[in-house]
Design an enzyme around this catalytic site. Structure first.
Site, PDB file in Angstrom:
ATOM      1  N   ASP A  58      43.141  43.506  33.542  1.00 50.56           N
ATOM      2  CA  ASP A  58      42.672  42.838  34.691  1.00 50.56           C
ATOM      3  C   ASP A  58      41.251  42.482  34.425  1.00 50.56           C
ATOM      4  O   ASP A  58      40.115  43.311  33.978  1.00 50.56           O
ATOM      5  CB  ASP A  58      42.585  43.992  35.780  1.00 50.56           C
ATOM      6  CG  ASP A  58      41.849  43.207  36.902  1.00 50.56           C
ATOM      7  OD1 ASP A  58      42.736  42.596  37.641  1.00 50.56           O
ATOM      8  OD2 ASP A  58      40.830  43.534  37.248  1.00 50.56           O
ATOM      9  N   TYR A  96      33.256  38.643  35.037  1.00 56.72           N
ATOM     10  CA  TYR A  96      32.991  39.530  34.407  1.00 56.72           C
ATOM     11  C   TYR A  96      32.475  39.078  33.019  1.00 56.72           C
ATOM     12  O   TYR A  96      31.944  39.855  32.378  1.00 56.72           O
ATOM     13  CB  TYR A  96      34.294  40.364  34.083  1.00 56.72           C
ATOM     14  CG  TYR A  96      35.166  41.050  35.119  1.00 56.72           C
ATOM     15  CD1 TYR A  96      34.353  40.990  36.612  1.00 56.72           C
ATOM     16  CD2 TYR A  96      36.436  41.784  35.103  1.00 56.72           C
ATOM     17  CE1 TYR A  96      34.894  41.729  37.597  1.00 56.72           C
ATOM     18  CE2 TYR A  96      36.680  42.303  36.213  1.00 56.72           C
ATOM     19  CZ  TYR A  96      36.101  42.254  37.456  1.00 56.72           C
ATOM     20  OH  TYR A  96      36.725  42.791  38.507  1.00 56.72           O
ATOM     21  N   LYS A 128      40.477  36.120  37.943  1.00 58.01           N
ATOM     22  CA  LYS A 128      40.194  35.873  39.482  1.00 58.01           C
ATOM     23  C   LYS A 128      39.095  34.702  39.509  1.00 58.01           C
ATOM     24  O   LYS A 128      38.424  34.441  38.673  1.00 58.01           O
ATOM     25  CB  LYS A 128      39.492  37.098  40.098  1.00 58.01           C
ATOM     26  CG  LYS A 128      40.304  38.459  39.624  1.00 58.01           C
ATOM     27  CD  LYS A 128      39.756  39.595  40.443  1.00 58.01           C
ATOM     28  CE  LYS A 128      40.163  41.010  39.710  1.00 58.01           C
ATOM     29  NZ  LYS A 128      39.454  41.358  38.603  1.00 58.01           N
ATOM     30  N   HIS A 143      39.045  36.053  44.338  1.00 60.62           N
ATOM     31  CA  HIS A 143      38.081  37.490  44.082  1.00 60.62           C
ATOM     32  C   HIS A 143      37.481  37.997  45.410  1.00 60.62           C
ATOM     33  O   HIS A 143      37.648  39.289  45.427  1.00 60.62           O
ATOM     34  CB  HIS A 143      36.863  37.081  43.229  1.00 60.62           C
ATOM     35  CG  HIS A 143      36.651  38.277  42.236  1.00 60.62           C
ATOM     36  ND1 HIS A 143      35.909  38.355  41.069  1.00 60.62           N
ATOM     37  CD2 HIS A 143      36.465  39.548  42.862  1.00 60.62           C
ATOM     38  CE1 HIS A 143      35.968  39.381  40.372  1.00 60.62           C
ATOM     39  NE2 HIS A 143      36.117  40.305  41.462  1.00 60.62           N
TER      40      HIS A 143
HETATM   41  N1  NAP Z   1      38.252  43.024  42.680  1.00 58.41           N
HETATM   42  C1  NAP Z   1      37.373  43.437  42.781  1.00 58.41           C
HETATM   43  O1  NAP Z   1      36.394  43.054  43.467  1.00 58.41           O
HETATM   44  C2  NAP Z   1      36.820  44.550  41.649  1.00 58.41           C
HETATM   45  C3  NAP Z   1      35.811  45.212  41.968  1.00 58.41           C
HETATM   46  C4  NAP Z   1      35.634  46.542  40.927  1.00 58.41           C
HETATM   47  C5  NAP Z   1      36.652  46.606  39.976  1.00 58.41           C
HETATM   48  N2  NAP Z   1      37.710  45.853  39.754  1.00 58.41           N
HETATM   49  C6  NAP Z   1      38.694  46.127  38.743  1.00 58.41           C
HETATM   50  O2  NAP Z   1      39.096  47.329  38.778  1.00 58.41           O
HETATM   51  C7  NAP Z   1      38.557  48.150  37.330  1.00 58.41           C
HETATM   52  C8  NAP Z   1      38.455  49.553  37.608  1.00 58.41           C
HETATM   53  O3  NAP Z   1      37.561  49.679  38.404  1.00 58.41           O
HETATM   54  P1  NAP Z   1      35.948  50.470  38.073  1.00 58.41           P
HETATM   55  O4  NAP Z   1      35.813  49.671  36.588  1.00 58.41           O
HETATM   56  O5  NAP Z   1      35.387  50.061  39.026  1.00 58.41           O
HETATM   57  O6  NAP Z   1      36.210  51.784  38.157  1.00 58.41           O
HETATM   58  P2  NAP Z   1      36.979  53.148  37.571  1.00 58.41           P
HETATM   59  O7  NAP Z   1      38.168  52.467  36.825  1.00 58.41           O
HETATM   60  O8  NAP Z   1      37.327  53.775  38.757  1.00 58.41           O
HETATM   61  O9  NAP Z   1      36.235  53.870  36.845  1.00 58.41           O
HETATM   62  C9  NAP Z   1      35.407  53.371  35.621  1.00 58.41           C
HETATM   63  C10 NAP Z   1      34.501  54.443  35.215  1.00 58.41           C
HETATM   64  O10 NAP Z   1      34.987  56.051  35.134  1.00 58.41           O
HETATM   65  C11 NAP Z   1      34.820  56.416  33.781  1.00 58.41           C
HETATM   66  N3  NAP Z   1      36.008  56.871  33.428  1.00 58.41           N
HETATM   67  C12 NAP Z   1      37.066  56.097  33.032  1.00 58.41           C
HETATM   68  N4  NAP Z   1      38.234  57.053  32.681  1.00 58.41           N
HETATM   69  C13 NAP Z   1      37.810  58.330  32.778  1.00 58.41           C
HETATM   70  C14 NAP Z   1      37.862  59.569  32.315  1.00 58.41           C
HETATM   71  N5  NAP Z   1      39.593  59.889  32.186  1.00 58.41           N
HETATM   72  N6  NAP Z   1      37.327  60.673  32.770  1.00 58.41           N
HETATM   73  C15 NAP Z   1      36.091  60.462  33.224  1.00 58.41           C
HETATM   74  N7  NAP Z   1      35.691  59.222  33.555  1.00 58.41           N
HETATM   75  C16 NAP Z   1      36.566  58.335  33.466  1.00 58.41           C
HETATM   76  C17 NAP Z   1      34.494  55.098  32.939  1.00 58.41           C
HETATM   77  O11 NAP Z   1      33.600  55.509  31.910  1.00 58.41           O
HETATM   78  P3  NAP Z   1      33.559  55.045  30.382  1.00 58.41           P
HETATM   79  O12 NAP Z   1      33.948  53.347  30.603  1.00 58.41           O
HETATM   80  O13 NAP Z   1      32.156  55.217  29.984  1.00 58.41           O
HETATM   81  O14 NAP Z   1      34.761  55.756  29.618  1.00 58.41           O
HETATM   82  C18 NAP Z   1      33.681  54.436  33.897  1.00 58.41           C
HETATM   83  O15 NAP Z   1      32.372  54.610  34.134  1.00 58.41           O
HETATM   84  C19 NAP Z   1      37.525  47.276  36.756  1.00 58.41           C
HETATM   85  O16 NAP Z   1      37.380  47.299  35.504  1.00 58.41           O
HETATM   86  C20 NAP Z   1      38.039  45.645  37.280  1.00 58.41           C
HETATM   87  O17 NAP Z   1      38.832  45.159  36.511  1.00 58.41           O
HETATM   88  C21 NAP Z   1      37.929  44.820  40.606  1.00 58.41           C
END
Ligand code: NAP
Length: 282
Positions: free
Chosen positions: A46, A51, A76, A112
């Protein structure tokens, strides 16, 4: 090796229920991070124009040597305030994403943010209909749409979004929106499924369920999503966590675990982390 189930979208396209998100991964690190994820067994990635890592993502997809039909790529439209999003601008942005990804099609293309104050998502969706008909996106959908936005879209178009990608985790369970998705045949995709790795993963209730199953807090939260039927796209740049987040198919939560996690959203820590789509326009 790849045990990730497929979710059938409303146009018949199969989408892996667990994928890899790359928000906040710089372009020059994306090739390595996405490469690690693909090697671990992820087949869905994704990304988004905003990004800034579509190029690095595309390089990893190409370098993996995996057949295109085994991969599921989402990007997106950044329908940001700097432009008027007429048909030509949307098509240009889509072409630009495909060029950066070095692909001739994506599997899923999303608007988005709804940006309701700009009142232009109905017009953008008309061009998304055209993109879907061309086959250059196997499915089209939206992100951060609220119930009112989905209802407006439904009144003006027969094309139901395949997916609504929304902030969703046990601290912000979006119950009303998920129920509407079920009624309309829209697949719910959870962004920030781990609550951005913050407070959610430190809560005692999550820790105690994790200890009970001999799993990590992140694995328990991902299992909650899978059991609830959501598509999830956890992000990590840490190779061990990338693998850990995929290794969630060898255990099950029981009804008591699920009820405890379901209750978190109405508890004291229950709230959204990201912006509110009603007002987000930057
Ligand atoms: N459509 C939208 O508006 C929107 C908005 C936000 C996000 N997104 C999408 O959703 C994806 C995921 O969301 P997100 O990146 O916001 O947050 P997330 O996946 O909920 O959390 C990512 C964070 O958690 C840490 N992490 C990952 N796996 C872990 C584990 N097993 N144990 C402990 N900590 C862990 C990562 O650290 P490290 O990387 O340092 O390991 C990072 O800081 C994004 O990458 C993006 O593709 C979309």
């Amino acid at each position: 090796m790849n045990q990730v189930p497929g979710i059938k979208l409303n146009n018949g396209t199969l989408m892996p229920q667990l994928g890899y998100g790359v928000w906040q991964v710089p372009d020059d690190e994306a090739e390595r991070a996405v490469g690690t994820a693909l090697e671990a067994g992820y087949r869905s990635v994704d990304t988004a124009a905003i990004y800034g890592n579509e190029k690095g993502t595309g390089k990893a997809l190409a370098a993996s040597g995996l057949p295109r039909e085994d991969l599921f790529v989402t990007t997106k439209l950044w329908n940001g305030p700097s432009r008027r999003w007429g048909r030509d601008e949307v098509l240009r942005a889509f072409d630009d994403s495909l060029a950066k990804l070095a692909l001739d099609h994506v599997d899923l293309y999303l608007i988005h943010w709804p940006r309701p104050m700009r009142d232009d998502f109905l017009a953008i969706w008309k061009t998304f209909e055209e993109i879907a008909a061309s086959g250059r996106a196997k499915a089209v959908g939206v992100s951060n749409f609220r119930p009112a936005d989905l209802e407006r879209l439904g009144e003006s178009s027969d094309l139901v979004p395949a997916v609504n990608q929304i902030e969703l985790h046990p601290l912000f369970p979006q119950t009303e929106l998920r129920a509407l998705h079920s009624r309309l045949g829209i697949t719910t995709e959870a962004w920030s499924p781990l609550g951005q790795g913050k407070e959610l993963l430190t809560l005692p209730v999550v820790a105690s369920i994790a200890a009970k199953h001999g799993r990590s807090a992140a694995q328990v939260v991902l299992r909650w999503h899978l059991r609830s039927g959501h598509v999830v796209i956890p992000k990590s740049v840490t190779p061990a966590r990338i693998r850990e987040n995929l290794d969630v198919f060898g255990f099950e939560l029981d009804a008591e675990d699920t009820a405890a996690l379901d209750a978190l959203g109405s508890g004291p820590a229950g709230r959204r982390i990201g912006p509110d789509p009603a007002v987000f326009d930057v």
